[in-house]
Design a protein around this motif. Structure first.
Motif, short mmCIF file in Angstrom:
data_model
loop_
_atom_site.label_atom_id
_atom_site.label_comp_id
_atom_site.label_asym_id
_atom_site.label_seq_id
_atom_site.Cartn_x
_atom_site.Cartn_y
_atom_site.Cartn_z
N ILE A 194 0.60 -0.94 -0.28
CA ILE A 194 0.04 0.28 0.10
C ILE A 194 0.77 0.41 -0.06
CG2 ILE A 194 -1.78 1.05 1.35
CD1 ILE A 194 -3.02 -1.22 2.49
N LEU A 195 0.70 2.28 -0.92
CA LEU A 195 1.41 2.89 -1.44
C LEU A 195 1.83 4.02 -0.61
CD1 LEU A 195 3.03 2.61 -5.52
CD2 LEU A 195 3.80 1.73 -2.97
N SER A 196 2.40 5.28 -0.43
CA SER A 196 2.98 5.93 0.49
C SER A 196 2.36 7.49 -0.79
CB SER A 196 3.57 6.48 1.45
OG SER A 196 4.86 6.35 1.05
N ALA A 197 1.88 8.49 0.25
CA ALA A 197 1.81 9.35 -0.78
C ALA A 197 2.55 9.99 -1.39
CB ALA A 197 1.43 10.70 1.22
N ASP A 198 4.05 10.05 -0.79
CA ASP A 198 5.38 10.06 -1.49
C ASP A 198 5.64 9.53 -2.76
OD1 ASP A 198 5.89 8.51 0.35
OD2 ASP A 198 7.78 9.40 0.95
N GLN A 199 4.96 7.91 -2.78
CA GLN A 199 5.30 7.02 -3.53
C GLN A 199 4.65 6.72 -4.88
OE1 GLN A 199 5.18 3.79 -0.76
NE2 GLN A 199 7.28 3.75 -1.11
N GLN A 200 4.39 8.98 -5.60
CA GLN A 200 3.13 8.68 -6.86
C GLN A 200 3.96 8.12 -8.27
OE1 GLN A 200 0.91 12.01 -7.72
NE2 GLN A 200 1.44 12.15 -9.64
N GLU A 201 5.07 8.29 -7.93
CA GLU A 201 6.62 8.25 -8.70
C GLU A 201 6.55 5.80 -9.25
OE1 GLU A 201 10.93 8.01 -9.19
OE2 GLU A 201 10.41 10.08 -10.24
N VAL A 202 6.10 5.42 -8.31
CA VAL A 202 6.20 3.76 -7.80
C VAL A 202 4.93 3.21 -8.19
CG1 VAL A 202 6.99 2.56 -6.08
CG2 VAL A 202 7.98 4.36 -6.00
N SER A 203 3.97 4.09 -8.02
CA SER A 203 3.10 3.87 -9.77
C SER A 203 3.07 3.88 -10.26
CB SER A 203 1.28 4.03 -8.51
OG SER A 203 0.84 4.22 -8.72
N MET A 204 3.73 4.96 -11.06
CA MET A 204 3.83 5.58 -12.39
C MET A 204 4.62 4.44 -12.91
SD MET A 204 3.27 9.14 -12.10
CE MET A 204 3.31 9.19 -14.14
N ILE A 205 5.40 4.25 -12.61
CA ILE A 205 6.98 2.08 -13.13
C ILE A 205 5.58 1.24 -13.18
CG2 ILE A 205 8.69 1.09 -12.30
CD1 ILE A 205 9.50 4.35 -10.77
N PHE A 206 5.21 1.17 -12.09
CA PHE A 206 4.77 -0.19 -11.50
C PHE A 206 3.55 0.07 -12.69
CE2 PHE A 206 7.08 -1.46 -8.63
CZ PHE A 206 7.97 -2.45 -8.78
N ALA A 207 3.19 0.68 -13.40
CA ALA A 207 1.83 1.24 -14.02
C ALA A 207 2.23 1.49 -15.43
CB ALA A 207 0.50 1.88 -14.05
#
Length: 160
Positions: free
Chosen positions: A71-84
């Motif tokens: 469950i990603l933290s608010a500062d991990q938007q880039e991580v979400s975008m990498i895996f998307a």
């Protein structure tokens, strides 16, 4: 109703953002951004994830019979975008929880073993038996609503 209307309606449900990860011997770690996750049972401790039939990670989970929910933290938007797949040529380092790959800095990391799988429509639902959990009580979650990343606002007490 058409597909766009259905997607728009489902997007009106705000969710946390997760990365589902798994590891296959000899093939490394594979992951994808997902918001189709929920708890199922307290006894035994079970969660469910929903993976689309076109997702590359689908067969990896079937093969490994394990997965993690990060469950990603608010500062991990880039991580979400990498895996998307929205950011290319960047890698994410992993830690381990119960021997399974997890993303450092996530609000919560949940290690699971597949206990059942069910094909429904164009997705496979994996029921995961939770084998370990790590929680960061200080981190705020990354939120997704209506096609955009969001964050929680602090609620201020009402003063007279």
């Amino acid at each position: 109703m058409d597909d766009r209307q259905f997607r728009t309606a489902m997007g009106k449900f705000s969710t946390g953002v997760t990365v589902i990860a798994t590891e296959v011997a000899g093939e490394g770690i594979h992951g994808m951004t997902a918001n189709a996750f929920m708890s199922v049972s307290l006894d035994p401790k079970l969660v469910v994830i929903s993976i689309g039939e076109k997702a590359k990670v689908l067969n990896k989970i079937k093969e490994s019979q394990t997965f993690t929910v990060n469950i990603l933290s608010a500062d991990q938007q880039e991580v979400s975008m990498i895996f998307a797949g929205q950011i290319k040529d960047k890698e994410v380092e992993f830690d381990r929880l119960d021997g399974k790959p997890v993303i450092p800095g996530a609000v919560t990391q949940i290690a699971c073993e597949v206990s059942a799988e069910h094909v429904e429509g164009d997705h496979t639902l994996f029921i995961g038996k939770v084998t370990d959990i790590h929680i960061d009580d200080e981190a705020e979650p990354l939120i997704f609503y209506s096609g955009r990343y969001r964050s929680l606002l602090s609620v201020q007490p009402v003063t007279n």
